[in-house]
Design a protein around this motif. Structure first.
Motif, PDB file in Angstrom:
ATOM      1  N   TYR A  72       7.222 -17.199  -5.083  1.00 21.46           N
ATOM      2  CA  TYR A  72       6.471 -17.086  -4.460  1.00 21.46           C
ATOM      3  C   TYR A  72       6.418 -17.197  -2.683  1.00 21.46           C
ATOM      4  O   TYR A  72       6.681 -16.439  -1.786  1.00 21.46           O
ATOM      5  N   THR A  73       7.131 -18.184  -3.049  1.00 19.80           N
ATOM      6  CA  THR A  73       7.616 -18.218  -1.615  1.00 19.80           C
ATOM      7  C   THR A  73       9.210 -18.493  -1.318  1.00 19.80           C
ATOM      8  O   THR A  73      10.289 -18.934   0.027  1.00 19.80           O
ATOM      9  N   LYS A  88       2.641 -25.138  -3.286  1.00 16.67           N
ATOM     10  CA  LYS A  88       3.958 -23.709  -2.462  1.00 16.67           C
ATOM     11  C   LYS A  88       4.479 -24.490  -0.891  1.00 16.67           C
ATOM     12  O   LYS A  88       2.971 -25.740  -0.546  1.00 16.67           O
ATOM     13  N   SER A  89       4.903 -24.421  -0.937  1.00 13.53           N
ATOM     14  CA  SER A  89       5.342 -24.370   0.221  1.00 13.53           C
ATOM     15  C   SER A  89       4.360 -24.246   1.704  1.00 13.53           C
ATOM     16  O   SER A  89       3.903 -22.826   1.164  1.00 13.53           O
ATOM     17  N   GLU A 148       9.951 -26.633   0.140  1.00  9.71           N
ATOM     18  CA  GLU A 148      10.582 -27.041  -0.545  1.00  9.71           C
ATOM     19  C   GLU A 148      10.806 -28.182  -1.299  1.00  9.71           C
ATOM     20  O   GLU A 148      10.718 -28.643  -2.151  1.00  9.71           O
ATOM     21  N   PHE A 155      -4.061 -12.616 -13.102  1.00  8.45           N
ATOM     22  CA  PHE A 155      -3.213 -13.675 -12.885  1.00  8.45           C
ATOM     23  C   PHE A 155      -3.236 -13.448 -11.399  1.00  8.45           C
ATOM     24  O   PHE A 155      -3.575 -14.652 -10.732  1.00  8.45           O
ATOM     25  N   TRP A 156      -3.780 -12.274 -10.672  1.00  7.42           N
ATOM     26  CA  TRP A 156      -4.673 -12.599  -9.293  1.00  7.42           C
ATOM     27  C   TRP A 156      -5.666 -13.429  -9.351  1.00  7.42           C
ATOM     28  O   TRP A 156      -5.577 -14.051  -8.175  1.00  7.42           O
ATOM     29  N   GLU A 192      -8.318  -7.186  -2.125  1.00  8.94           N
ATOM     30  CA  GLU A 192      -6.964  -6.348  -1.335  1.00  8.94           C
ATOM     31  C   GLU A 192      -5.873  -6.142  -3.031  1.00  8.94           C
ATOM     32  O   GLU A 192      -5.755  -4.754  -3.010  1.00  8.94           O
ATOM     33  N   ILE A 252       2.856 -11.575 -21.667  1.00  6.59           N
ATOM     34  CA  ILE A 252       2.913 -11.053 -20.346  1.00  6.59           C
ATOM     35  C   ILE A 252       2.302 -12.283 -18.801  1.00  6.59           C
ATOM     36  O   ILE A 252       2.739 -12.278 -17.782  1.00  6.59           O
ATOM     37  N   THR A 253       0.895 -12.385 -19.411  1.00  7.65           N
ATOM     38  CA  THR A 253       1.120 -13.409 -18.595  1.00  7.65           C
ATOM     39  C   THR A 253       2.025 -14.823 -18.368  1.00  7.65           C
ATOM     40  O   THR A 253       1.444 -15.572 -17.478  1.00  7.65           O
ATOM     41  N   LYS A 267      -5.075 -17.507 -10.299  1.00  9.63           N
ATOM     42  CA  LYS A 267      -4.154 -17.836  -9.003  1.00  9.63           C
ATOM     43  C   LYS A 267      -4.822 -18.031  -7.293  1.00  9.63           C
ATOM     44  O   LYS A 267      -4.962 -18.853  -7.155  1.00  9.63           O
ATOM     45  N   ILE A 296       4.397 -13.769 -15.502  1.00  9.39           N
ATOM     46  CA  ILE A 296       4.136 -13.574 -14.898  1.00  9.39           C
ATOM     47  C   ILE A 296       4.063 -14.986 -13.795  1.00  9.39           C
ATOM     48  O   ILE A 296       4.009 -15.216 -12.961  1.00  9.39           O
ATOM     49  N   PHE A 301       1.142  -1.150  -0.087  1.00  7.97           N
ATOM     50  CA  PHE A 301       0.234   0.315  -0.050  1.00  7.97           C
ATOM     51  C   PHE A 301       0.874   1.125  -0.139  1.00  7.97           C
ATOM     52  O   PHE A 301       1.897   1.246   0.467  1.00  7.97           O
ATOM     53  N   ALA A 323      -3.079  -7.475 -17.459  1.00  7.28           N
ATOM     54  CA  ALA A 323      -2.301  -8.877 -17.214  1.00  7.28           C
ATOM     55  C   ALA A 323      -2.448  -9.438 -15.175  1.00  7.28           C
ATOM     56  O   ALA A 323      -3.236 -10.566 -14.982  1.00  7.28           O
ATOM     57  N   PHE A 324      -1.653  -8.574 -14.975  1.00  9.67           N
ATOM     58  CA  PHE A 324      -1.503  -8.952 -13.233  1.00  9.67           C
ATOM     59  C   PHE A 324      -3.060  -9.374 -12.158  1.00  9.67           C
ATOM     60  O   PHE A 324      -3.294  -9.752 -11.714  1.00  9.67           O
TER      61      PHE A 324
END
Ligand SMILES: [Fe+2]
Ligand SMILES: [Fe+2]
Lengths: 278, 118
Positions: free
Chosen positions: A271-272, B10-11, B37, B95-96, B68, A259-260, B99, A263, A237, B91-92
């Motif tokens: 991610y982790t 995912k871990s 992992e 994607f979210w 959010e 782009i996808t 996901k 990403i 934020f 695109a984002f």
């Protein structure tokens, strides 16, 4: 009321900054010299770097990080050099000099550098650009000017952070206001002093002004894109995003599908992953 | 519970069922295990294709998470209307949405049958 920096102030800053740059360890110097001479075998370079245990461990950790996505662990420096090439190894050695010990102050910059390095490599692979390893190094070093300011000029950094909060602007805009120059200009000073290859320079100097990259626009465009994608991926934020010029999309011929794809590849690696471990 | 392909693991996820080897005789990883992992890599090496994981997030939590992300992106991109920035933004957002919907419980209902075959 901000006073405008005169060219003389900027020259003085440049002088002081270049003076303060960390000394390059002997082993790194020696390896560079050999690399610059050309025509040297990977095992010789490997031997030189291998004399410094901490340094070899650092290089191997970087090589085995998600940056490169090698399926198997790479155990020897020689193997790493064969796989990555000498220019990339040179870049990795520089990154150990620039970042040194990753302290609390530069932790965020280190994590962003790692994100950007990984993403630059991913972009190169998705777009079939053959210099993926060099681009990875450019990503790792793209904000090195910020690292130097934070490490060696904490009082200037404090001013920059204040301006950034007050104006709700990007680092770069705040740097311009306080220093008269920004981290990409500082990257240029450092690249010159350390004799970086031209391709690497373009990404470091023009990642916020791709329009100005004349020699290797693709390099600048990839770093610009890797930078913004890394920022958007970890958006917080109140964060102010840098602007990516439309040229970037044109130079790299981007479309939503590409782009996808980029990403989702990023998501697998970023991610982790905890960059503290590197 | 949701059955997911191992690439999506995912871990931090928790196994809701034992994971068996190919022949289905040997338990490779016990129900309740928190994935790391390293464990995921081991399962990949052993040729496991799917796993059943616990759904820790409720539909509501999932909504909040997506909302959010959307808000963050809208805020960060406000006033940045160039062609390239708009393309990145879209695109984002997509994607979210994708996901989080993959692991959302509303999808899990459709996946329910598959979970048994997992
Ligand atoms: Fe930058
Ligand atoms: Fe950056």
């Amino acid at each position: 009321m901000e006073k405008k920096q005169r060219p003389a102030d900027i020259l003085l800053l440049k002088e002081r900054l270049l003076e303060k740059l960390p000394a390059i360890p002997k082993v790194v110097q020696e390896a560079w010299k050999l690399i610059e001479k050309g025509n040297v075998s990977p095992s010789v370079i490997g031997e030189v770097i291998g004399r410094d245990m901490t340094l070899s461990a650092k290089v191997l950790r970087l090589v085995n990080s998600p940056f490169y996505g090698f399926p198997n662990r790479i155990g020897s420096l020689k193997h790493a050099i064969v796989l990555l090439g000498l220019d990339t190894i040179k870049g990795l050695l520089i990154s150990t000099v620039v970042f040194g010990k990753v302290t609390q102050e530069i932790k965020e910059l280190w994590a962003h550098a790692c994100d950007c390095a990984t993403t630059a490599g991913i972009i190169a692979r998705v777009l079939n650009i053959k210099e993926a390893d060099e681009l990875t190094v450019s990503g790792l070093l793209h904000d090195m000017g910020k690292v130097v300011i934070k490490n060696y000029f904490p009082e200037l950094d404090a001013k920059i952070q204040k301006v950034k909060r007050r104006n709700n602007c990007t680092d770069r805009e705040a740097e311009k206001e306080v220093l008269g120059v920004s981290h990409d200009d500082i990257n240029g000073w450092m690249a010159e002093k350390w004799h970086f290859p031209a391709t690497l320079k373009e990404g470091l100097i023009y990642h916020h002004q791709v329009k100005k990259a004349i020699k290797y626009p693709i390099f600048a465009a990839v770093i610009s894109l890797a930078d913004i994608l890394s920022h958007i991926y970890r958006l917080k934020f109140g964060q102010c995003l840098p602007i990516v010029e439309d040229e970037v999309c044109h130079i790299l011929k981007l479309n939503p599908k590409i782009i996808t794809k980029i990403i989702s590849e990023m998501d697998k690696s970023l991610y982790t992953f905890d960059w503290d471990e590197i | 519970m949701a059955c997911i392909p191992l690439e999506k693991a995912k871990s931090g996820m928790k196994l809701a069922e034992d994971v068996y080897n190919h022949g289905g005789k040997v338990v490779l990883c016990k129900k309740g295990t928190l994935l790391t992992e390293a464990i995921i890599q081991r399962l990949v090496n052993m040729g496991v294709e799917k796993i059943v994981i616990e759904e820790s997030l409720s539909t509501q939590e999932m909504r909040q998470l997506i909302d959010e992300k959307m808000r963050l992106i809208e805020e960060a991109f406000s006033g940045k209307d160039s062609e390239c920035m708009q393309m990145l933004k879209e695109a984002f957002l997509d994607f979210w949405r994708n996901k989080f919907e993959i692991s959302s419980p509303s999808i899990e209902v459709q996946d329910g049958k598959e979970a048994e075959a997992c």
